[in-house]
Scaffold this motif. Structure first.
Motif, PDB file in Angstrom:
ATOM      1  N   UNK A  61       0.828  -1.204   0.000  1.00 35.67           N
ATOM      2  CA  UNK A  61       0.000   0.000   0.000  1.00 35.67           C
ATOM      3  C   UNK A  61       0.863   1.255   0.000  1.00 35.67           C
ATOM      4  N   UNK A  62       1.950   1.208   0.745  1.00 32.82           N
ATOM      5  CA  UNK A  62       2.845   2.365   0.804  1.00 32.82           C
ATOM      6  C   UNK A  62       3.568   2.560  -0.523  1.00 32.82           C
ATOM      7  N   UNK A  63       3.992   1.447  -1.133  1.00 29.55           N
ATOM      8  CA  UNK A  63       4.809   1.529  -2.344  1.00 29.55           C
ATOM      9  C   UNK A  63       3.994   1.712  -3.612  1.00 29.55           C
ATOM     10  N   UNK A  64       2.823   1.074  -3.693  1.00 36.42           N
ATOM     11  CA  UNK A  64       2.082   1.054  -4.965  1.00 36.42           C
ATOM     12  C   UNK A  64       0.649   1.552  -4.858  1.00 36.42           C
ATOM     13  N   UNK A  65       0.220   1.954  -3.673  1.00 33.06           N
ATOM     14  CA  UNK A  65      -1.146   2.453  -3.457  1.00 33.06           C
ATOM     15  C   UNK A  65      -2.207   1.381  -3.657  1.00 33.06           C
ATOM     16  N   UNK A  66      -1.841   0.122  -3.648  1.00 32.74           N
ATOM     17  CA  UNK A  66      -2.821  -0.957  -3.680  1.00 32.74           C
ATOM     18  C   UNK A  66      -2.256  -2.157  -2.920  1.00 32.74           C
ATOM     19  N   UNK A  67      -3.125  -2.941  -2.257  1.00 32.32           N
ATOM     20  CA  UNK A  67      -2.646  -4.003  -1.372  1.00 32.32           C
ATOM     21  C   UNK A  67      -1.964  -5.165  -2.080  1.00 32.32           C
ATOM     22  N   UNK A  68      -2.244  -5.338  -3.385  1.00 31.51           N
ATOM     23  CA  UNK A  68      -1.635  -6.454  -4.103  1.00 31.51           C
ATOM     24  C   UNK A  68      -0.251  -6.162  -4.653  1.00 31.51           C
ATOM     25  N   UNK A  69       0.196  -4.915  -4.558  1.00 34.09           N
ATOM     26  CA  UNK A  69       1.513  -4.554  -5.080  1.00 34.09           C
ATOM     27  C   UNK A  69       1.553  -4.460  -6.594  1.00 34.09           C
TER      28      UNK A  69
END
Length: 659
Positions: free
Chosen positions: A373-381
């Motif tokens: 979530x921090x890196x890609x703004x979504x939980x799946x990456x």
């Protein structure tokens, strides 16, 4: 002799009760400060007790009537006892009123005794088993000593032996009813519960004069800018004082236990036991005297703590094990059923926040999801730029190109899931069939933050929310529509505290409005029998039970309701980050839910949530097909009948209201 003994006994019991009350208040005041309106809360308490609390209690008609007779009789008898026997005001109707109140209380206590003869497993035993006898002792002794006062027996009736016997029984009753009410007996819930209703941390849950309260289900934000504020709850004293008061109000009825999906699945969570552990921590000690159902797989007597000690310890004994907190699906079934209106989910998320923000102890895939979530703004990456790949052939209008639209379609992170993409494509087909002016954010949309917040990562949630709010502020739209109840809830109920106030519709509600406005037309349903699964975040969280059923009825479907439906719907197991933390139990929650479906004989289960779809479709050897309401509607669409001509003015007005 009674004239001498009774005022002394009554005065002594009241004095001890006051001392106990002060001691109890001091325990609650160990918690952090919380703003409350003392006078307004006390003034509202009777209505909250008689209306809001009894609205929940009344779901069990027998116990509702029992509670009215027992509790109402006790309150009236206690007040009249002080007037008649404490102050000697037996003249007129007071003495007769005391007889009626004590008789009513005795009648209620008989039903309590009947219930306790063979109590259901969810009820706590131990000291609670003596409660019927104590209720009877109090009511019978008050009734007997009042008979001479109203002239039904001679004033000198009996001997000093009888007087002593009556006083002995009265002491027993006074000890439990009055003394125990503030010193920690079974009647403690009456004292703490009344004040809990007055100073509830969610006062908006209660009805107001001329109206009704709201569901008030949004989590409260942490002030991350205040360096002195705790990041979540580490110790019992980190809870606010009125949260501690709420824990102390627990009547140990076990209604929460009976509806908890994690408890039923054999995971190490029992919401009743959790609340009692918080009471143990507030007062200091161990859970050895707890007399209810334990956490599955964890015997009673293994937990202990203090007000300033850690709730979850890294080593050694503590109040709660971490996997107990991570078992919760945040479905709010416990909160919905609690007659004392305790907020279990708030407490669990508060404790999760400390584990995540301070220790980084999010189990299994929790840390990976939060990093994504921090890196890609979504939980799946997934690559943020791939959010719209599924719709390459749909030519969806983008907000950045239009700048405004009647409806903003919020896709959610189901846009990365191949199964949910079918639901989204169906919803787009429905919107276009109804000629809805809509647009999407496309690559500008980020995760709503629901998963991060439920896993306790308030910092990541607020970061996502603030960036989404900044994006939304650039465009003009009237409402947001989404097929994800979790996004629906967060956007509509939790962004407001951070500056984002929006009108949000679940897609089932919006489709129902479009149909009512004459903008959608369906061919008759020719499939098999259908049942409907209520998503927790649409139903219990937001009170939307009828719109999905109205859509199904519009399709010509007669819903075969599951036994647990509506506000008592069983959770699918997909909320609160539960699939991510993945705490093992004896069985899976979605397997139990599909068992509910099987009992209806339905061939298809209609859903309105991507997480529910994923959880229920993951059941091995499922007896029913799982389809989203949008898919069913899209398959049933037909063009508007040519013979109808132009729509009537009424239909146009209805359409205008929808948009």
């Amino acid at each position: 002799m009674l004239d001498t003994l009774l005022p002394i006994l009554i005065a002594a019991s009241l004095a001890l009760a006051v001392i106990g009350a002060w001691r109890r208040v001091r325990l609650w005041r160990q918690g952090r400060s919380a703003p409350v309106d003392l006078l307004k809360g006390l003034a509202a308490m009777p209505r909250r007790y008689l209306v809001d609390l009894h609205h929940v209690v009344a779901r069990d008609k027998v116990m509702s009537n029992t509670h009215v007779a027992t509790a109402g009789g006790f309150v009236a008898a206690a007040v009249l006892m002080v007037l008649v026997h404490g102050l000697g005001l037996a003249q007129g109707v007071l003495g007769w009123a005391l007889l009626a109140a004590s008789a009513t209380m005795f009648a209620g206590s008989c039903f309590v005794a009947r219930r306790r003869r063979n109590p259901p497993a969810r009820l706590s035993k131990g000291p609670w088993m003596r409660l019927p006898k104590s209720l009877m002792a109090f009511s019978l002794s008050i009734f007997a000593i009042t008979l001479p006062a109203v002239g039904l027996l001679p004033e000198d009736f009996g001997s000093w032996i009888l007087a002593l016997a009556l006083c002995t029984v009265l002491v027993w009753g006074l000890g439990e009813m009055v003394f125990g009410m503030t010193w920690g007996g079974p009647m403690k819930h009456a004292f703490a519960g009344a004040l809990h209703l007055a100073f509830h941390r969610r006062a908006e849950r209660f009805s107001t004069k001329g109206g009704e309260g709201n569901r008030s289900t949004g989590l409260k934000a942490l002030n991350l800018d205040d360096r002195d504020a705790p990041l979540g709850v580490e110790t019992p004293s980190d809870f606010t004082w009125n949260q501690l008061l709420g824990f102390d109000a627990c009547v140990q009825c076990g209604r929460c236990e009976a509806v908890c999906p994690a408890f039923a699945a054999g995971q190490p969570l029992n919401p009743k036991k959790l609340i009692q552990d918080m009471v143990v921590g507030m007062a200091g000690g161990s859970d050895a005297h707890y007399a209810g159902s334990p956490y599955p797989g964890k015997p009673v007597g293994e937990h202990e703590g203090s007000a300033d000690g850690p709730i979850v310890a890294r080593e050694g004994k503590a109040l709660v094990d971490a996997d107990t907190l991570w078992s919760c699906t945040t479905c709010r079934a416990c909160v919905e059923e609690c007659p004392m209106m305790i907020e279990h989910v708030d407490a669990i998320v508060d404790m999760r926040r400390f584990l995540t923000l301070e220790h980084g102890n999010t189990p299994n895939k929790g840390a990976e999801v939060l990093d994504n979530l921090i890196a890609t703004d979504n939980p799946g990456g997934f690559d943020p730029g791939a959010r719209m790949h599924w719709a390459a052939d749909l030519e969806l209008p983008l907000m950045r190109d239009l700048q405004q639209a009647e409806v903003l379609l919020w896709l959610g992170d189901g846009a990365y899931d191949m199964r949910n993409q079918r639901t989204l494509r169906s919803l787009v087909k429905v919107l276009r069939a109804a000629d809805v002016d809509f647009a999407v954010l496309g690559d500008e949309e980020r995760d709503s933050g629901d998963v991060a917040r439920r896993l306790g990562d308030e910092a990541t949630f607020q970061s996502l929310a603030k960036r989404n709010i900044a994006t939304l502020s650039k465009y003009r739209f009237k409402r947001i529509v989404t097929c994800d109840p979790h996004s629906f809830h967060v956007l509509g109920n939790e962004y407001g505290e951070l500056g984002g106030d929006y009108e949000v519709r679940h897609h089932s509600t919006f489709i129902a409005e479009l149909y009512d406005a004459g903008r959608l037309h369906f061919k008759p349903w020719k499939g098999g029998s259908v049942t409907y699964h209520d998503p927790c975040y649409l139903g219990r969280y937001n009170g939307e039970f009828e719109a999905p059923r109205n859509v199904l009825r519009a399709l010509g479907i007669e819903v075969a309701e599951m036994e647990r439906s509506g506000f008592r719907s069983r959770c699918c197991g997909g909320g609160g980050g539960a699939p991510i933390t993945d705490i093992p139990g004896k069985q899976r929650i979605p397997d139990m839910r599909m068992g509910d479906v099987r009992e209806t004989g339905a061939e298809l289960v209609a859903v309105g949530c991507p997480q529910c779809t994923a959880m229920l479709e993951g059941v091995v050897d499922a007896s029913a097909e799982v389809r989203d309401i949008a898919e069913l509607v899209a398959d049933a669409l037909i063009a508007a009948p040519a013979s109808t001509g132009e729509r009537s003015q009424t239909q146009e007005a209805q359409a205008a209201e929808v948009l």
